[in-house]
Each structure stands twice: as structure tokens, then as C-alpha cells.
Scaffold this motif. Structure first.
Motif, PDB file in Angstrom:
ATOM      1  N   PHE A  92       0.845  -1.194   0.000  1.00 33.86           N
ATOM      2  CA  PHE A  92       0.000   0.000   0.000  1.00 33.86           C
ATOM      3  C   PHE A  92       0.883   1.247   0.000  1.00 33.86           C
ATOM      4  CE2 PHE A  92      -2.761  -3.203   1.792  1.00 33.86           C
ATOM      5  CZ  PHE A  92      -4.053  -2.826   1.447  1.00 33.86           C
ATOM      6  N   THR A  93       0.637   2.136  -0.932  1.00 33.94           N
ATOM      7  CA  THR A  93       1.308   3.429  -0.963  1.00 33.94           C
ATOM      8  C   THR A  93       0.261   4.495  -1.245  1.00 33.94           C
ATOM      9  OG1 THR A  93       3.239   4.640  -1.794  1.00 33.94           O
ATOM     10  CG2 THR A  93       1.901   3.481  -3.436  1.00 33.94           C
ATOM     11  N   THR A  94       0.640   5.753  -1.139  1.00 35.58           N
ATOM     12  CA  THR A  94      -0.326   6.808  -1.450  1.00 35.58           C
ATOM     13  C   THR A  94      -0.421   6.976  -2.964  1.00 35.58           C
ATOM     14  OG1 THR A  94       1.287   8.610  -1.427  1.00 35.58           O
ATOM     15  CG2 THR A  94       0.227   8.041   0.693  1.00 35.58           C
ATOM     16  N   LEU A  95      -1.560   7.450  -3.405  1.00 36.53           N
ATOM     17  CA  LEU A  95      -1.761   7.694  -4.832  1.00 36.53           C
ATOM     18  C   LEU A  95      -0.744   8.703  -5.343  1.00 36.53           C
ATOM     19  CD1 LEU A  95      -3.396   7.216  -7.411  1.00 36.53           C
ATOM     20  CD2 LEU A  95      -5.001   8.969  -6.631  1.00 36.53           C
ATOM     21  N   ASP A  96      -0.474   9.741  -4.563  1.00 34.03           N
ATOM     22  CA  ASP A  96       0.501  10.752  -4.983  1.00 34.03           C
ATOM     23  C   ASP A  96       1.891  10.154  -5.172  1.00 34.03           C
ATOM     24  OD1 ASP A  96      -1.452  12.702  -4.963  1.00 34.03           O
ATOM     25  OD2 ASP A  96      -0.956  13.433  -2.954  1.00 34.03           O
ATOM     26  N   GLU A  97       2.318   9.307  -4.222  1.00 25.58           N
ATOM     27  CA  GLU A  97       3.642   8.676  -4.354  1.00 25.58           C
ATOM     28  C   GLU A  97       3.677   7.717  -5.527  1.00 25.58           C
ATOM     29  OE1 GLU A  97       5.806   7.869  -0.350  1.00 25.58           O
ATOM     30  OE2 GLU A  97       3.645   7.758   0.030  1.00 25.58           O
ATOM     31  N   PHE A  98       2.590   7.004  -5.743  1.00 25.17           N
ATOM     32  CA  PHE A  98       2.524   6.064  -6.861  1.00 25.17           C
ATOM     33  C   PHE A  98       2.613   6.810  -8.193  1.00 25.17           C
ATOM     34  CE2 PHE A  98       0.299   3.405  -9.978  1.00 25.17           C
ATOM     35  CZ  PHE A  98       1.036   2.234  -9.864  1.00 25.17           C
ATOM     36  N   ARG A  99       1.928   7.932  -8.285  1.00 22.74           N
ATOM     37  CA  ARG A  99       1.982   8.733  -9.525  1.00 22.74           C
ATOM     38  C   ARG A  99       3.389   9.272  -9.770  1.00 22.74           C
ATOM     39  NH1 ARG A  99      -3.579  12.071  -8.649  1.00 22.74           N
ATOM     40  NH2 ARG A  99      -4.963  10.657  -9.757  1.00 22.74           N
ATOM     41  N   THR A 100       4.044   9.709  -8.694  1.00 26.32           N
ATOM     42  CA  THR A 100       5.379  10.303  -8.809  1.00 26.32           C
ATOM     43  C   THR A 100       6.462   9.250  -9.042  1.00 26.32           C
ATOM     44  OG1 THR A 100       4.639  11.993  -7.248  1.00 26.32           O
ATOM     45  CG2 THR A 100       6.980  11.899  -7.683  1.00 26.32           C
ATOM     46  N   HIS A 101       6.372   8.127  -8.330  1.00 28.19           N
ATOM     47  CA  HIS A 101       7.409   7.081  -8.400  1.00 28.19           C
ATOM     48  C   HIS A 101       6.750   5.709  -8.569  1.00 28.19           C
ATOM     49  CE1 HIS A 101      10.213  10.114  -6.964  1.00 28.19           C
ATOM     50  NE2 HIS A 101       9.399  10.348  -5.944  1.00 28.19           N
ATOM     51  N   PRO A 102       6.141   5.416  -9.717  1.00 25.47           N
ATOM     52  CA  PRO A 102       5.402   4.153  -9.845  1.00 25.47           C
ATOM     53  C   PRO A 102       6.265   2.897  -9.655  1.00 25.47           C
ATOM     54  CG  PRO A 102       5.592   5.265 -11.967  1.00 25.47           C
ATOM     55  CD  PRO A 102       6.112   6.208 -10.939  1.00 25.47           C
ATOM     56  N   ASN A 103       7.564   2.992  -9.897  1.00 22.71           N
ATOM     57  CA  ASN A 103       8.414   1.808  -9.786  1.00 22.71           C
ATOM     58  C   ASN A 103       9.132   1.664  -8.456  1.00 22.71           C
ATOM     59  OD1 ASN A 103       7.776   0.842 -12.338  1.00 22.71           O
ATOM     60  ND2 ASN A 103       9.290   2.187 -13.291  1.00 22.71           N
ATOM     61  N   ASN A 104       9.114   2.705  -7.638  1.00 20.91           N
ATOM     62  CA  ASN A 104       9.792   2.579  -6.345  1.00 20.91           C
ATOM     63  C   ASN A 104       9.141   3.421  -5.263  1.00 20.91           C
ATOM     64  OD1 ASN A 104      10.614   5.046  -7.243  1.00 20.91           O
ATOM     65  ND2 ASN A 104      12.802   4.709  -6.941  1.00 20.91           N
ATOM     66  N   ALA A 105       7.828   3.447  -5.267  1.00 20.56           N
ATOM     67  CA  ALA A 105       7.092   4.161  -4.223  1.00 20.56           C
ATOM     68  C   ALA A 105       7.289   3.449  -2.881  1.00 20.56           C
ATOM     69  CB  ALA A 105       5.605   4.213  -4.575  1.00 20.56           C
ATOM     70  N   THR A 106       7.192   4.203  -1.819  1.00 23.98           N
ATOM     71  CA  THR A 106       7.328   3.641  -0.475  1.00 23.98           C
ATOM     72  C   THR A 106       6.069   2.861  -0.115  1.00 23.98           C
ATOM     73  OG1 THR A 106       8.723   5.463   0.217  1.00 23.98           O
ATOM     74  CG2 THR A 106       7.615   4.226   1.965  1.00 23.98           C
ATOM     75  N   SER A 107       6.253   1.642   0.387  1.00 19.32           N
ATOM     76  CA  SER A 107       5.122   0.864   0.893  1.00 19.32           C
ATOM     77  C   SER A 107       4.895   1.256   2.348  1.00 19.32           C
ATOM     78  CB  SER A 107       5.397  -0.632   0.785  1.00 19.32           C
ATOM     79  OG  SER A 107       4.306  -1.351   1.298  1.00 19.32           O
ATOM     80  N   HIS A 108       3.732   1.819   2.622  1.00 17.51           N
ATOM     81  CA  HIS A 108       3.409   2.252   3.984  1.00 17.51           C
ATOM     82  C   HIS A 108       2.793   1.121   4.805  1.00 17.51           C
ATOM     83  CE1 HIS A 108       4.485   6.336   3.004  1.00 17.51           C
ATOM     84  NE2 HIS A 108       3.775   6.228   1.906  1.00 17.51           N
ATOM     85  N   LEU A 109       2.260   0.123   4.106  1.00 17.80           N
ATOM     86  CA  LEU A 109       1.753  -1.105   4.722  1.00 17.80           C
ATOM     87  C   LEU A 109       2.127  -2.238   3.783  1.00 17.80           C
ATOM     88  CD1 LEU A 109       0.002  -2.809   6.694  1.00 17.80           C
ATOM     89  CD2 LEU A 109      -1.989  -2.158   5.312  1.00 17.80           C
ATOM     90  N   THR A 110       2.852  -3.205   4.308  1.00 18.65           N
ATOM     91  CA  THR A 110       3.271  -4.357   3.515  1.00 18.65           C
ATOM     92  C   THR A 110       2.622  -5.599   4.108  1.00 18.65           C
ATOM     93  OG1 THR A 110       5.382  -3.286   3.026  1.00 18.65           O
ATOM     94  CG2 THR A 110       5.257  -5.674   2.663  1.00 18.65           C
ATOM     95  N   VAL A 111       1.919  -6.338   3.265  1.00 23.15           N
ATOM     96  CA  VAL A 111       1.173  -7.510   3.709  1.00 23.15           C
ATOM     97  C   VAL A 111       1.810  -8.756   3.097  1.00 23.15           C
ATOM     98  CG1 VAL A 111      -1.095  -8.602   3.754  1.00 23.15           C
ATOM     99  CG2 VAL A 111      -0.918  -6.101   3.810  1.00 23.15           C
ATOM    100  N   THR A 112       2.160  -9.707   3.960  1.00 20.14           N
ATOM    101  CA  THR A 112       2.789 -10.958   3.518  1.00 20.14           C
ATOM    102  C   THR A 112       1.826 -12.109   3.747  1.00 20.14           C
ATOM    103  OG1 THR A 112       4.921 -10.040   4.232  1.00 20.14           O
ATOM    104  CG2 THR A 112       4.855 -12.399   3.758  1.00 20.14           C
ATOM    105  N   HIS A 113       1.677 -12.960   2.727  1.00 18.36           N
ATOM    106  CA  HIS A 113       0.817 -14.154   2.803  1.00 18.36           C
ATOM    107  C   HIS A 113       1.714 -15.380   2.926  1.00 18.36           C
ATOM    108  CE1 HIS A 113      -1.709 -11.099   0.920  1.00 18.36           C
ATOM    109  NE2 HIS A 113      -2.734 -11.766   1.416  1.00 18.36           N
TER     110      HIS A 113
END
Length: 185
Positions: A92-113
Motif C-alpha cells: 500500500f502506498t499513497t496515490l501521490d507517491e505512486f503517480r510520482t514514483h510508480p516503480n519505487n514508491a514507499t510501501s506504507h503497509l506491507t502484507v505478507t501471505h
């Protein structure tokens, strides 16, 4: 798929728990133990449990639709988060971060299965690690997990919202979507 940062938790269950602990246990016991272990929200982690069939459906759906957006309610309104599925991870990242850095946005919540117990015990253990508590706290992380599974596993919600977002984005009505979620528009 983007090159978001490495997961904060090990990707192998054996590096999180002693698998022999669960060897003779029932799926119910394993699920309850996992959830109890993740109850303490001050640790910045949340737990969830899926059964094998839910996980198989999730994998099919996330392969077909690897991205989705989930708004997170905040006192001042909401922040729109982008959810990206990568193999056994959900990021999970913010839409703004995803738009700015789609390939290396910061994950604010990482979910592992963790699927190691799926075949014999019919449980997939899930751990969500909060990376940025100022943006997403553990309570909110649990809600985001619930919402992600709700939209990826409920056939109507998946078809109407997730599939449309991924394959017919011009038809995706964000205002209608957030209205369904109960947000004031």
C-alpha cells in the motif's frame, strides 16, 4: 510490477514461527494463535487468516487485476492508497507517491501471505507490517486488509470495482465507489 522496497517481515513462515509448533494442531487453533499473536497493535503488525480456497481465488484475481485503490478515512477527509499485489505480497502506498514514483514508491503497509500451512491445514496466515505509523496505524491497517479482501474475494465487488479499475478505468466512477464505502462526497 514495481520495484518497491523489500518486505519488513520474512517471506518464509519458518522465519516467523517454529512450524513444528503447529504440526499437531487444528486449523482453528492455528488461526486463533496467529490472530492473538498479532492483537497488540503497538507492535505495528496485524494478522489475518484466509483459507486455501480464498487464497486461490485471491491469487487468480490479483494476477488478473494487480492494482486497486482504497481510500483511508482520516479526520480531515481521506487519503487515497494504491494497493499493488506482487506474488505473496500486497503493498500500500499513497496515490501521490505512486503517480510520482510508480516503480519505487514507499510501501506504507506491507502484507505478507504465508502459504506453508495451506495444503495440510487449510490456512494461509497473513501479516501486515505498518511502515509509516503516522499515515497508517495498526487499526487502520486491519481495516485496509478487510477492505482489500472484501473487494478481491466478493464476486460482485470484484467485477464491479476491481476489474473495472484495472481493465476499463475510464468507466471507474471514484465518487460512486467512495459513496458505496460510506464516505461523504
Amino acid at each position: 510490477a514495481g520495484g518497491w522496497k523489500a518486505p519488513p517481515s520474512p517471506t518464509q513462515l519458518s522465519k516467523v514461527v517454529k512450524l513444528e509448533t503447529f504440526a499437531g494442531q487444528t486449523p482453528k487453533y492455528i488461526a486463533e494463535t496467529w490472530l492473538k499473536y498479532h492483537e497488540d497493535e503497538s507492535q505495528g503488525r496485524v494478522g489475518w487468516v484466509l483459507n486455501k480456497q480464498e487464497y486461490k481465488q485471491l491469487k487468480r484475481n490479483t494476477a488478473e487485476c494487480p492494482l486497486f485503490i482504497i481510500p483511508l478515512e482520516k479526520p480531515e477527509g481521506y487519503v487515497t492508497l494504491v494497493l499493488q499485489w506482487q506474488n505473496q505480497l500486497a503493498l500500500f502506498t499513497t496515490l501521490d507517491e505512486f503517480r510520482t514514483h510508480p516503480n519505487n514508491a514507499t510501501s506504507h503497509l506491507t502484507v505478507t501471505h504465508y502459504t506453508e500451512l495451506a495444503a495440510k491445514k487449510d490456512v494461509v496466515l497473513v501479516r501486515g507490517d505498518v511502515q509509516t505509523p503516522k499515515l497508517i496505524n495498526a487499526f487502520e491497517a486491519r481495516m485496509l486488509l478487510q477492505r482489500a479482501y472484501q473487494y478481491y474475494l466478493h464476486p460482485d465487488k470484484y467485477a464491479r470495482w476491481v476489474k473495472t479499475f484495472n481493465h476499463a478505468s475510464t468507466q471507474f466512477d471514484f465518487k460512486l465507489y467512495i459513496k458505496e464505502l460510506g464516505f461523504a462526497t
